[in-house]
Write an enzyme that holds these catalytic residues in place. Structure first.
Site, mmCIF file in Angstrom:
data_model
loop_
_atom_site.group_PDB
_atom_site.id
_atom_site.type_symbol
_atom_site.label_atom_id
_atom_site.label_comp_id
_atom_site.label_asym_id
_atom_site.label_seq_id
_atom_site.Cartn_x
_atom_site.Cartn_y
_atom_site.Cartn_z
ATOM 1 N N HIS A 72 -14.995 8.708 -2.201
ATOM 2 C CA HIS A 72 -15.891 7.436 -1.975
ATOM 3 C C HIS A 72 -17.482 8.027 -1.337
ATOM 4 O O HIS A 72 -18.305 7.324 -1.478
ATOM 5 C CB HIS A 72 -15.388 6.653 -1.019
ATOM 6 C CG HIS A 72 -15.416 6.796 0.538
ATOM 7 N ND1 HIS A 72 -14.301 7.285 1.215
ATOM 8 C CD2 HIS A 72 -16.373 6.871 1.391
ATOM 9 C CE1 HIS A 72 -14.580 7.532 2.503
ATOM 10 N NE2 HIS A 72 -15.709 7.252 2.666
ATOM 11 N N ASP B 37 -8.433 9.796 -2.426
ATOM 12 C CA ASP B 37 -9.902 9.577 -1.895
ATOM 13 C C ASP B 37 -10.610 11.063 -1.786
ATOM 14 O O ASP B 37 -11.134 11.205 -0.654
ATOM 15 C CB ASP B 37 -9.859 8.703 -0.656
ATOM 16 C CG ASP B 37 -11.399 8.537 -0.289
ATOM 17 O OD1 ASP B 37 -12.310 8.365 -1.066
ATOM 18 O OD2 ASP B 37 -11.636 8.078 0.865
ATOM 19 N N GLY C 232 -20.599 8.331 8.164
ATOM 20 C CA GLY C 232 -21.322 9.595 7.992
ATOM 21 C C GLY C 232 -20.233 10.741 8.189
ATOM 22 O O GLY C 232 -20.472 11.858 7.738
ATOM 23 N N ASN C 233 -19.115 10.303 8.909
ATOM 24 C CA ASN C 233 -18.131 11.475 9.175
ATOM 25 C C ASN C 233 -17.295 11.482 7.812
ATOM 26 O O ASN C 233 -16.548 12.418 7.818
ATOM 27 C CB ASN C 233 -17.408 10.901 10.340
ATOM 28 C CG ASN C 233 -17.711 11.390 11.634
ATOM 29 O OD1 ASN C 233 -18.221 10.738 12.440
ATOM 30 N ND2 ASN C 233 -17.858 12.769 11.900
ATOM 31 N N SER C 234 -17.260 10.725 7.157
ATOM 32 C CA SER C 234 -16.388 10.884 5.818
ATOM 33 C C SER C 234 -16.486 11.924 5.083
ATOM 34 O O SER C 234 -17.624 12.223 4.682
ATOM 35 C CB SER C 234 -16.600 9.613 4.966
ATOM 36 O OG SER C 234 -16.046 8.321 5.507
ATOM 37 N N LEU D 100 8.041 10.366 -9.018
ATOM 38 C CA LEU D 100 9.416 10.153 -9.068
ATOM 39 C C LEU D 100 9.872 9.018 -9.876
ATOM 40 O O LEU D 100 10.953 9.029 -10.362
ATOM 41 C CB LEU D 100 9.938 10.216 -7.495
ATOM 42 C CG LEU D 100 11.497 10.135 -7.039
ATOM 43 C CD1 LEU D 100 12.067 11.433 -7.978
ATOM 44 C CD2 LEU D 100 11.647 10.047 -5.746
ATOM 45 N N GLY D 101 9.139 7.594 -9.690
ATOM 46 C CA GLY D 101 9.468 6.600 -10.270
ATOM 47 C C GLY D 101 10.357 5.799 -9.541
ATOM 48 O O GLY D 101 11.332 5.111 -10.293
ATOM 49 N N VAL D 102 10.312 5.690 -8.308
ATOM 50 C CA VAL D 102 11.073 4.408 -7.491
ATOM 51 C C VAL D 102 10.102 3.708 -6.808
ATOM 52 O O VAL D 102 8.946 4.203 -6.406
ATOM 53 C CB VAL D 102 11.813 5.331 -6.462
ATOM 54 C CG1 VAL D 102 12.997 6.092 -7.298
ATOM 55 C CG2 VAL D 102 11.161 6.227 -5.463
#
Length: 497
Positions: free
Chosen positions: A121, A151, A228-230, A285-287
């Protein structure tokens, strides 16, 4: 009275002298009275010294600060044409101007040759990315790849011999241990704050992320993190990166007590994938699962569990298994409780997602699960987003980071039949990343958008998109939606292809 005191004193003195003479006379070992104070007597319990000095963060801070950069981005203004519904000829489109935008965040060098990890982001949709070091040195960076589901993003600057941070093992992070958050909050110079790990494998509600695809297993801390820390690192006292700061829990948008970081084990896997392939090679995995903390005793009874069985249960409850998925082929069924992945215990949905996210399509993993009183272990071969147990064929590479993008300038993946059914559409493809191209330059479409119609044709696969763009490269009509949002979006593109 006095006549009794003197005899008592004389008798005591004589007894002491006689005892001394007798001990020396009959003892094999010489006795020295000065040795009496050299052997103090203590209680038998063992004690350890406790340091009263506070934890020293200075060394970790000295190591981290040179590796952390300030990221500023510029997104150019653009005009988009939003097509009116039920306008097959594109005659009623409305032009809208989107002004230029600037944003900022943080990033951290993870290699000496200039690879930097930050949040998706922070750089999403940016036309220009600039990094500034703590010593004021500035460089323009290139976006190598992004992964909206975690992200995370990787950018690169030219050069060698940069200071960089070593990635630690986030699985070894303990609740209560000290950590540092390093970054450029509120446009300040590089800033270091301290706190403790207050939780692990936390899932939070981020409206920007598609909840169907997002991998959320955050490390929660009370280190002060602000806008700003992101993208900046969460650092242990040894100076190792154990997370990437990504979000805060706040009613105001500024720090209000808790912050969230993406675990370094996920960062390592995603960054390596982006550098090697151009995008993330994610295994499925599909669960569908539900953590026990999300189930009530009433829910347990409906599942056929007694109160005692529910209280003793561990793992995550399997509420659905997709047909043809890795889980289905391994024999997992609705009603099973998955308890471990490759020996790592899982007790919540985020913990299971975190462990699965560390592996690639085609990787064989060991699943421990319970059904009733019986415990089982099976091997499952993870699949890619197309349902195949191999790496995606259209992946790019570090030498060709643009590979894997369609002619729209987007990376796409087909949505599952289950998700299409929930959205009440026949099928579609999800935008997972954007580069220079018609979608980025002429629309405000962002990752997560699902395209289900192009030029009036139903879209069910990436091949469909390529086919319809090839047929009409200079005039496209796109219809789609965002999961979790109401309404359909229409876009008329006059310069497509």
């Amino acid at each position: 009275m006095k006549k009794y005191i003197l005899p008592v004193v004389l008798i005591a003195a004589a007894t002491s002298a006689l005892s001394f003479w007798g001990f020396k006379k009959f003892s094999d070992t010489p006795f020295y009275i000065e040795h009496a104070e050299s052997m103090p007597v203590h209680y038998a319990a063992q004690t350890y010294p406790v340091s009263t000095q506070p934890v020293d963060f200075s060394q970790a801070a000295r190591q981290a600060v040179p590796c952390v950069v300030h990221i500023t981005t510029l997104t150019k203004g653009r005009t988009i044409v939003q097509q009116a519904p039920f306008d097959p000829f594109g005659m009623l489109g409305m032009a809208r101007q989107i002004p230029a935008q600037m944003a900022s965040g943080s990033g951290v060098l993870i290699s000496s040759d200039g690879y930097i990890v930050t949040n998706n982001h922070v750089v999403q949709g940016a036309d220009k990315v600039q990094v500034t070091f703590d010593n004021r040195d500035r460089q323009i960076a290139k976006v190598i790849g992004t992964d909206p589901s975690t992200d995370l993003a990787v950018i690169k600057i030219e050069g060698n011999h940069f200071p960089y941070m070593t990635l630690g093992n986030s699985d070894s992070v303990q609740i209560g241990q000290w950590v540092l958050a390093v970054g450029y909050p509120l446009n300040l110079d590089c800033t270091v704050t301290a706190g403790i790990v207050s939780g692990k494998s936390r899932s939070i509600d981020l409206p920007e992320q598609n909840r169907q695809q997002a991998i959320q297993a955050y490390i929660q801390t009370d280190a002060a993190v602000n806008p700003g820390n992101s993208g900046g690192p969460l650092v242990n006292t040894s100076g190792q990166l154990v997370g990437i700061n990504s979000a805060i829990a706040s009613p105001t948008g500024s720090y209000a007590g808790y912050s969230y970081a993406i675990p370094s084990n996920i960062v390592r896997k995603v960054a390596n994938d982006i550098i090697k392939y151009g995008h993330t090679q994610r295994g499925y995995l599909g669960v569908a699962v539900v953590g026990l903390n999300k189930l009530s005793i009433q829910d347990a009874r409906q599942l056929g569990m007694s109160k005692e069985e529910f209280q003793d249960a561990t793992g995550v409850y399997v509420s659905n298994v997709l047909d043809g998925s890795a889980a289905s082929k391994a024999g997992l069924k609705k009603g099973d409780f998955i308890t471990a992945v490759n020996g790592v215990t899982v007790n919540s949905s985020p913990e299971l997602l975190e462990q699965i996210s560390l592996y690639h399509p085609g990787d064989k993993i060991k699943i421990d699960y319970r059904n009733g009183d019986e415990s089982h272990t099976v091997n499952a071969i993870l699949q890619n987003s197309q349902g195949e147990d191999q790496l995606l064929a259209n992946a790019g590479s570090s030498e060709d980071p643009g590979a894997g993008y369609t002619k729209l300038g987007a990376r796409l993946e087909a949505v599952s039949s289950e998700e299409a059914r929930k959205l009440n559409i026949d099928g579609g493809v999800r935008v997972t990343a954007l580069s220079d191209g018609v979608l980025k330059n002429e629309t405000n479409i962002r990752p997560g958008f699902i395209i289900f119609r192009i030029n009036g044709h139903a879209v069910r696969s990436v091949a469909d998109v390529n086919k319809y763009v090839q047929e009409s490269p200079h005039k496209l009509r796109i219809a789609g939606t965002y999961p979790g949002e109401n309404g359909i979006y229409y876009f008329g593109l006059q310069n497509g292809g």
